[in-house]
Design a protein around this motif. Structure first.
Motif, PDB file in Angstrom:
ATOM      1  N   GLY A   1      51.440  -2.130  27.883  1.00 58.17           N
ATOM      2  CA  GLY A   1      50.906  -1.066  28.719  1.00 58.17           C
ATOM      3  C   GLY A   1      51.721  -0.885  29.974  1.00 58.17           C
ATOM      4  O   GLY A   1      51.769   0.194  30.565  1.00 58.17           O
ATOM      5  N   ASP A   2      52.395  -1.935  30.369  1.00 57.60           N
ATOM      6  CA  ASP A   2      53.189  -1.897  31.583  1.00 57.60           C
ATOM      7  C   ASP A   2      54.565  -1.295  31.312  1.00 57.60           C
ATOM      8  O   ASP A   2      55.222  -0.812  32.228  1.00 57.60           O
ATOM      9  CB  ASP A   2      53.328  -3.325  32.111  1.00 57.60           C
ATOM     10  CG  ASP A   2      53.596  -3.365  33.589  1.00 57.60           C
ATOM     11  OD1 ASP A   2      52.990  -2.540  34.294  1.00 57.60           O
ATOM     12  OD2 ASP A   2      54.399  -4.193  34.028  1.00 57.60           O
TER      13      ASP A   2
ATOM     14  N   TYR B   1      50.161   8.451  31.556  1.00 59.25           N
ATOM     15  CA  TYR B   1      49.379   8.331  32.785  1.00 59.25           C
ATOM     16  C   TYR B   1      49.919   9.193  33.909  1.00 59.25           C
ATOM     17  O   TYR B   1      49.155   9.695  34.731  1.00 59.25           O
ATOM     18  CB  TYR B   1      49.340   6.863  33.241  1.00 59.25           C
ATOM     19  CG  TYR B   1      48.343   6.044  32.455  1.00 59.25           C
ATOM     20  CD1 TYR B   1      47.408   6.660  31.645  1.00 59.25           C
ATOM     21  CD2 TYR B   1      48.326   4.671  32.536  1.00 59.25           C
ATOM     22  CE1 TYR B   1      46.505   5.935  30.916  1.00 59.25           C
ATOM     23  CE2 TYR B   1      47.415   3.924  31.813  1.00 59.25           C
ATOM     24  CZ  TYR B   1      46.506   4.560  31.006  1.00 59.25           C
ATOM     25  OH  TYR B   1      45.600   3.834  30.298  1.00 59.25           O
TER      26      TYR B   1
ATOM     27  N   ARG C   1      53.227   2.755  29.946  1.00 57.17           N
ATOM     28  CA  ARG C   1      52.321   3.455  30.863  1.00 57.17           C
ATOM     29  C   ARG C   1      51.565   4.568  30.153  1.00 57.17           C
ATOM     30  O   ARG C   1      51.811   5.733  30.343  1.00 57.17           O
ATOM     31  CB  ARG C   1      53.076   3.979  32.066  1.00 57.17           C
ATOM     32  CG  ARG C   1      53.794   2.858  32.807  1.00 57.17           C
ATOM     33  CD  ARG C   1      54.391   3.402  34.064  1.00 57.17           C
ATOM     34  NE  ARG C   1      55.357   4.417  33.806  1.00 57.17           N
ATOM     35  CZ  ARG C   1      56.590   4.212  33.399  1.00 57.17           C
ATOM     36  NH1 ARG C   1      57.015   3.015  33.206  1.00 57.17           N
ATOM     37  NH2 ARG C   1      57.415   5.214  33.197  1.00 57.17           N
TER      38      ARG C   1
ATOM     39  N   SER D   1      44.324  -6.572  35.855  1.00 59.34           N
ATOM     40  CA  SER D   1      44.013  -5.175  36.177  1.00 59.34           C
ATOM     41  C   SER D   1      43.846  -4.916  37.657  1.00 59.34           C
ATOM     42  O   SER D   1      44.313  -3.918  38.179  1.00 59.34           O
ATOM     43  CB  SER D   1      42.736  -4.758  35.473  1.00 59.34           C
ATOM     44  OG  SER D   1      42.915  -4.783  34.120  1.00 59.34           O
TER      45      SER D   1
ATOM     46  N   MET E   1      52.974   3.048  22.692  1.00 57.08           N
ATOM     47  CA  MET E   1      51.720   2.979  23.406  1.00 57.08           C
ATOM     48  C   MET E   1      51.712   3.889  24.626  1.00 57.08           C
ATOM     49  O   MET E   1      50.993   3.653  25.586  1.00 57.08           O
ATOM     50  CB  MET E   1      51.492   1.547  23.845  1.00 57.08           C
ATOM     51  CG  MET E   1      50.051   1.258  23.938  1.00 57.08           C
ATOM     52  SD  MET E   1      49.843  -0.417  24.364  1.00 57.08           S
ATOM     53  CE  MET E   1      48.134  -0.541  24.019  1.00 57.08           C
ATOM     54  N   HIS E   2      52.561   4.908  24.586  1.00 54.74           N
ATOM     55  CA  HIS E   2      52.650   5.775  25.748  1.00 54.74           C
ATOM     56  C   HIS E   2      51.366   6.576  25.871  1.00 54.74           C
ATOM     57  O   HIS E   2      50.953   7.241  24.935  1.00 54.74           O
ATOM     58  CB  HIS E   2      53.838   6.707  25.593  1.00 54.74           C
ATOM     59  CG  HIS E   2      54.126   7.465  26.838  1.00 54.74           C
ATOM     60  ND1 HIS E   2      54.420   6.850  28.016  1.00 54.74           N
ATOM     61  CD2 HIS E   2      54.170   8.778  27.090  1.00 54.74           C
ATOM     62  CE1 HIS E   2      54.623   7.768  28.940  1.00 54.74           C
ATOM     63  NE2 HIS E   2      54.469   8.939  28.407  1.00 54.74           N
ATOM     64  N   ARG E   3      50.751   6.500  27.065  1.00 55.25           N
ATOM     65  CA  ARG E   3      49.487   7.180  27.227  1.00 55.25           C
ATOM     66  C   ARG E   3      49.571   8.310  28.238  1.00 55.25           C
ATOM     67  O   ARG E   3      48.586   8.942  28.570  1.00 55.25           O
ATOM     68  CB  ARG E   3      48.417   6.172  27.651  1.00 55.25           C
ATOM     69  CG  ARG E   3      48.142   5.174  26.550  1.00 55.25           C
ATOM     70  CD  ARG E   3      47.608   3.895  27.077  1.00 55.25           C
ATOM     71  NE  ARG E   3      48.599   3.189  27.856  1.00 55.25           N
ATOM     72  CZ  ARG E   3      48.385   2.029  28.438  1.00 55.25           C
ATOM     73  NH1 ARG E   3      47.232   1.454  28.369  1.00 55.25           N
ATOM     74  NH2 ARG E   3      49.339   1.441  29.122  1.00 55.25           N
TER      75      ARG E   3
ATOM     76  N   ARG F   1      44.521   0.176  33.498  1.00 57.39           N
ATOM     77  CA  ARG F   1      44.881  -0.131  32.118  1.00 57.39           C
ATOM     78  C   ARG F   1      46.377  -0.235  31.913  1.00 57.39           C
ATOM     79  O   ARG F   1      46.845  -0.207  30.779  1.00 57.39           O
ATOM     80  CB  ARG F   1      44.290   0.944  31.205  1.00 57.39           C
ATOM     81  CG  ARG F   1      42.822   0.725  30.952  1.00 57.39           C
ATOM     82  CD  ARG F   1      42.055   2.010  30.851  1.00 57.39           C
ATOM     83  NE  ARG F   1      40.653   1.757  30.584  1.00 57.39           N
ATOM     84  CZ  ARG F   1      39.745   1.519  31.526  1.00 57.39           C
ATOM     85  NH1 ARG F   1      40.115   1.496  32.812  1.00 57.39           N
ATOM     86  NH2 ARG F   1      38.499   1.286  31.213  1.00 57.39           N
ATOM     87  N   ILE F   2      47.119  -0.328  32.985  1.00 61.44           N
ATOM     88  CA  ILE F   2      48.573  -0.451  32.820  1.00 61.44           C
ATOM     89  C   ILE F   2      48.924  -1.888  32.449  1.00 61.44           C
ATOM     90  O   ILE F   2      49.439  -2.158  31.376  1.00 61.44           O
ATOM     91  CB  ILE F   2      49.287   0.018  34.092  1.00 61.44           C
ATOM     92  CG1 ILE F   2      49.144   1.526  34.211  1.00 61.44           C
ATOM     93  CG2 ILE F   2      50.751  -0.369  34.034  1.00 61.44           C
ATOM     94  CD1 ILE F   2      49.729   2.088  35.450  1.00 61.44           C
ATOM     95  N   ASP F   3      48.642  -2.812  33.338  1.00 60.67           N
ATOM     96  CA  ASP F   3      48.814  -4.221  33.002  1.00 60.67           C
ATOM     97  C   ASP F   3      47.410  -4.771  32.817  1.00 60.67           C
ATOM     98  O   ASP F   3      46.724  -5.094  33.769  1.00 60.67           O
ATOM     99  CB  ASP F   3      49.578  -4.930  34.119  1.00 60.67           C
ATOM    100  CG  ASP F   3      49.374  -6.428  34.082  1.00 60.67           C
ATOM    101  OD1 ASP F   3      48.953  -6.933  33.044  1.00 60.67           O
ATOM    102  OD2 ASP F   3      49.637  -7.077  35.095  1.00 60.67           O
ATOM    103  N   TRP F   4      46.996  -4.842  31.555  1.00 65.76           N
ATOM    104  CA  TRP F   4      45.565  -5.090  31.315  1.00 65.76           C
ATOM    105  C   TRP F   4      45.168  -6.540  31.508  1.00 65.76           C
ATOM    106  O   TRP F   4      44.005  -6.868  31.413  1.00 65.76           O
ATOM    107  CB  TRP F   4      45.171  -4.595  29.940  1.00 65.76           C
ATOM    108  CG  TRP F   4      46.068  -5.064  28.852  1.00 65.76           C
ATOM    109  CD1 TRP F   4      46.217  -6.334  28.440  1.00 65.76           C
ATOM    110  CD2 TRP F   4      46.948  -4.270  28.077  1.00 65.76           C
ATOM    111  NE1 TRP F   4      47.139  -6.392  27.433  1.00 65.76           N
ATOM    112  CE2 TRP F   4      47.601  -5.142  27.192  1.00 65.76           C
ATOM    113  CE3 TRP F   4      47.244  -2.916  28.030  1.00 65.76           C
ATOM    114  CZ2 TRP F   4      48.553  -4.695  26.271  1.00 65.76           C
ATOM    115  CZ3 TRP F   4      48.167  -2.492  27.115  1.00 65.76           C
ATOM    116  CH2 TRP F   4      48.817  -3.368  26.253  1.00 65.76           C
TER     117      TRP F   4
END
Lengths: 389, 225, 352
Positions: free
Chosen positions: A385-386, A70, A389, A94, A66-68, A88-91
């Motif tokens: 997401g955390d 950031y 990232r 937030s 899920m690497h985005r 959107r890291i720790d959804w």
């Protein structure tokens, strides 16, 4: 990719050969991929386990599904635009993600939000913690086959999300924090509504304590499982409830000077000496209650005044470097912001809590049984997401 | 050191404490401490020599910095592609390629960056070290701080910095056969290359604009489609 | 043998038995799914459950069955296809074999074994075979783990279940299920026969052990490690879809119903009501009125739903054990306890 997998497997096999337990019986181990599509990994974490029977002899998490990117994306965004990303890291919590970044930018600009904004920020910060951890408390049951608590969690979490929505306009991704204050003031009647909701959340904590924490099966699944000693926890950089469950008395809300309003409320930092799964879950339960207390007290202390200081319409942050971290729902979340005086940051290093919290997994999973893998992962509590990232 | 530890939760660190830490570190690693910077009542940076990166970690761990926070790197070269935040219609400006290091200075393009915290004295320190330009290899902290393992893997993947003594420098995020180091500034962000950002300039009419402007905009939109 | 006023040819009787068996297995299964899985669970979780299909969602199950029947019959590429396909049928078969000995009235039974309880315990474990081969043939590691867990668990809980029924057998003095029913409804507690002698009172420990073992046999929470959806995805039925999954699903709830039938026979007096009320003589079943053959199934169903409600209540509120904790619980606690129960029952039986 097949070659890659094969390389990975031969690596796993070589590791497993060292750790083989049943040498006399010449049993053969089994490699089990838990994830990336697995009901217990809250997203796409993959854990490669080498099993002997049902005992894990070697485990390695494999993140990155899920690497985005950031950290790269922040380099081409302006400062106000970055909050949209870090939301959107720790959804699940937030709003708490935005705060340290905004604080870092404010530190570089040498401005501070007005007192009213500080208190409202703290309230929303704690509400997002409640929103995050209440889901954890419900999810805890699902990880162990008890399906009912999660519905209660979703039901009561709704009150918090409604609060966040009515204050910020977004249920999940508020994007409400601005450099120098907040986007808007609180709507009319919000404070009364918040008081009601916090009471409901306190009741929810009691329900969960009765339903789950008082259950003998739950206790037997949690106590003494996945023990992380304080030294190991510090070595791996565990943070938040995971660190405090190992007996380390460290809470950035209390132990750090930030232009926030935590010091205006009377609350307690809970620690637990055991360091096992039970301790981690129990600490989170207590923290939800403390968060409710903080919100309850701060609702009475919102000072009058503006919610925004004077900042230029186009924000240029002076050159410099700043590190700000806060105690987020998942643990210490920090931003190392480097600015060169442009519209956007030069580099932002995002230090997210779950990345460190999950790096302890290979250490803690050695020798446990497959069912305990799930409870330990659940008690470490990560959000994909955390990690990525 | 112990005095602060006793009344720990109440006392927040002062600059005197930070100066003490710098002096203590200088006593332990000597001339390898290249530079230090104290932001008043806020934070502390030290820069150490490349060769003594691991030694610094050991010294700080012995000095009480037992909590590992993060490890990363910075590429100080300005991006040759610009920041993409300007008006795309404007004349492209020649990007400034001069490398300017930040706090505590530096001599090379890549700089390693780590942060440690002392949980008893409630103080953190940011440690920097230059990464040699010709051979981007540093000593690993992974045997010193177990948590550094993943951070060094990430750093290796994103910046191409090698770590001596690291057990396993596989990629975390990217495919194994991925080429390039995404967080280096000369790695283009493809999304921006393909479609330039409209930039900080407001392309939409602001609400304050009068009716005529909005109509005119709508007209041009219609033509475009 | 069912007594009818007119002579029915043998094939007609066989047909009646097959239809009756289908009704006795599938109707309770459907009722359990709707009442407990859909509605009671939703009530406990503060939601409504299915509401759209039919009044209060009562046709939801029909819709679900329709959905499953439409799906393609898939098998994993490396599965052992013939036995992969036969496994769910074996599991369902054991349910049908179980219902054979269950009496629903003085004459309303499929067959009247002298050692009915022995037979029931024996065929009840046939489902393990189905689960084990489902786990093995799916060519999936989670399925394999689930299958092996199921085998270990079902064998471990077979024992306390058998031992718990032994207390009942000692007290009733018969292994025939109909005789056990008679013994309960005809008996008396210390000379008071107004309530009969349902063994749940005298064999309460046995009842608890039996219900715990049933919970484990059915792989319901807190003993659902073979399925364990958060650990093993779905255990031995991970790879199943379409109507084969449907068969597993039906088997799960039908078996719950059948085991609850057996438990109600062993401990709650089965189809009977205390014979004292109507002046029947249990020693000669002929004195029991014929309408009991109609009322019996209804009484049985009521008792069955009460017992299933307990099973489901536990299922919806408890977390699950770990595999080794489950084995420890069975071997170190339940089996010694049930042995002690047998000893106490035998001593009391002899001394009174």
């Amino acid at each position: 990719m097949t070659l890659t997998d094969r390389q990975q497997l031969s690596y796993i096999a070589s590791q497993a050969a060292d750790a083989r337990l049943n040498v006399e019986l010449e049993t053969e181990g089994m490699t089990l991929n838990i994830g990336p599509q697995h009901p217990a990994t809250h997203g796409t974490l993959r854990i490669i386990c080498r099993l002997d029977g049902e005992q894990v002899i070697w485990a390695e998490p494999s993140a990155g599904y899920m690497h985005r990117g950031y950290e790269k994306l922040t380099e081409v965004r302006t400062f106000p635009q970055v909050t949209t990303l870090v939301n959107r890291i720790d959804w699940l919590g937030s709003f708490a993600n935005e705060v340290p970044f905004i604080l870092a930018a404010e530190k570089l600009m040498e401005i501070e939000a007005p007192p009213r904004a500080q208190v409202i920020r703290t309230i929303l910060f704690e509400l997002s913690r409640i929103a995050n951890v209440s889901l954890f408390l419900g999810d805890l049951g699902v990880q162990m086959g008890a399906v009912t608590p999660v519905f209660l969690a979703f039901r009561d979490r709704e009150y918090v999300l409604n609060l966040i929505e009515s204050a910020t306009g977004g249920r999940f991704h508020p994007n409400f924090d601005r450099i120098g204050g907040l986007k808007d003031d609180l709507p009319k009647g919000w404070i009364d509504e918040a008081r009601q909701s916090v009471k409901k959340l306190m009741q929810f904590c009691d329900t969960i304590e009765d339903l789950l924490f008082g259950n003998e099966i739950f206790q037997s699944r949690m106590r003494g499982i996945g023990v992380i000693p304080a030294e190991v926890a510090k070595d791996y950089g565990l943070s938040g409830p995971n660190l405090r469950a190992s007996g380390v008395d460290w809470d950035l809300r209390r132990d750090q000077e930030l232009p926030m309003a935590w010091d205006k409320a009377d609350w307690k930092v809970w620690t637990h000496p055991d360091g096992d799964s039970w301790a981690r879950c129990w600490i989170r339960l207590q923290e939800t209650r403390e968060s409710c207390k903080i919100v309850e007290q701060l609702l009475d202390q919102i000072p009058a005044g503006p919610v925004m200081t004077k900042v230029p319409r186009i924000i240029k942050v002076p050159a410099g470097e700043a590190w700000v971290s806060t105690e987020n729902p998942l643990g210490e979340m920090g931003y190392y912001v480097v600015s060169k005086g442009d519209l956007g940051p030069f580099r932002v290093k995002i230090r997210s809590a779950s990345f460190n919290n999950i790096s302890v997994v290979p250490w803690v999973l050695k020798g446990v049984y497959v069912p305990d893998v799930i409870t330990i992962l659940a008690s470490l509590y990560f959000i994909l997401g955390d990690i990525d990232r | 050191m112990t005095a602060e530890a006793d009344d720990a939760p109440a006392a927040l660190p002062g600059d005197g404490l930070r100066e003490g830490i710098v002096d203590d570190l200088r006593a332990r690693i000597g001339d390898s401490l290249v530079d230090s910077h104290i932001a008043p009542n806020d934070d502390l940076w030290v820069r150490v020599a490349t060769a003594s990166w691991r030694e610094t970690g050991e010294a700080l761990k012995a000095a009480g910095f037992t909590y590992f926070c993060f490890l990363s790197a910075i590429d100080w070269m300005p991006s040759p592609y610009g920041k993409g935040e300007d008006d795309p219609d404007a004349e492209p400006v020649e990007p400034d390629t001069e490398i300017k290091q930040g706090v505590t200075g530096g001599e090379t393009r890549l700089q390693l960056l780590a942060r440690l915290t002392d949980l008893d004295r409630h103080v953190g320190v940011t440690i920097k070290a230059d990464v040699p330009d010709d051979a981007a290899v540093m000593d690993s902290w992974s045997t010193l701080y177990a948590g550094a393992n993943w951070h060094e893997r990430e750093c290796h993947e994103m910046f191409g910095i090698g770590f001596n003594g690291h057990p396993d420098l596989r990629n975390m995020y990217l495919p194994t056969d991925f080429e390039g180091y995404p967080l280096r500034k000369d790695f283009p962000l493809l999304a921006r290359m393909v479609k330039p950002w409209p930039g900080i300039v407001d392309v939409e009419p602001m609400p304050a604009d009068d009716e005529d402007d909005a109509d005119a905009d709508a007209g041009t939109d219609g033509d475009a489609t | 043998m069912v007594q009818f006023a007119i002579e029915i040819p043998y094939w007609g009787q066989s047909l009646l038995r097959v239809v009756g068996g289908l009704v006795a297995v599938l109707l309770p299964a459907g009722g359990i799914v709707y009442l407990f899985l859909f509605k009671m669970m939703s009530f406990m979780q503060s939601r409504l459950g299915p509401m759209e299909a039919g009044p209060y969602g009562s046709l939801q199950l029909v819709a679900e069955v329709g959905k499953w029947m439409q799906k393609e019959d898939l098998a994993p590429e490396r599965a052992d296809v013939p036995i992969y396909k036969i496994a769910p049928l074996i599991v369902l078969l054991s349910t049908f074999l179980l219902i054979v000995v269950v009496p629903f009235g003085p004459d309303a039974y499929f067959t009247d074994f002298e050692t009915g309880i022995f037979y029931a315990m024996a065929v009840g474990s046939v489902s393990v075979l189905g689960i084990l081969i489902a786990g093995w043939s799916s060519a999936n590691k989670y399925s394999l783990l689930g299958g092996l867990r199921a085998a270990g668990q079902l064998i471990a809980y077979e024992l306390p279940m058998v031992l718990a029924t032994l207390g009942v057998v000692i007290q009733a003095g018969s292994m025939n299920l109909n005789q056990i029913v008679v013994a309960q409804n005809d008996g008396e507690i210390f000379g008071f026969g107004g309530l009969g002698n349902p063994f749940i009172i005298t064999q309460f420990v046995g009842f608890l052990i039996f219900m715990i073992a049933v919970q484990a046999e059915l792989t319901q929470v807190p003993f659902d490690m073979p399925i364990a959806e958060s650990e093993l995805v779905s255990g031995y039925m991970t790879e199943y879809s379409g109507f084969r999954f449907l068969i597993f699903f039906i088997a799960e709830f039908a078996t719950a119903g059948v085991f609850a039938f057996i438990a109600s026979i062993l401990f709650l007096g089965g189809w009977g009501i205390p014979f004292d009320w109507f002046g029947w003589d249990g020693a000669d079943l002929g004195t029991v009125d014929n309408w009991m053959n109609v009322a019996g199934p209804i009484i049985m169903a009521t008792k069955m739903f009460i017992l299933v409600a307990i099973i489901m209540w536990v299922r919806f509120s408890y977390p699950r054990f770990r595999e080794d904790q489950l084995q420890t619980f069975a071997w170190k606690f339940l089996i010694p306890l049930s042995l002690a129960n047998i000893a106490a029952t035998a001593i009391l039986k002899v001394s009174f």
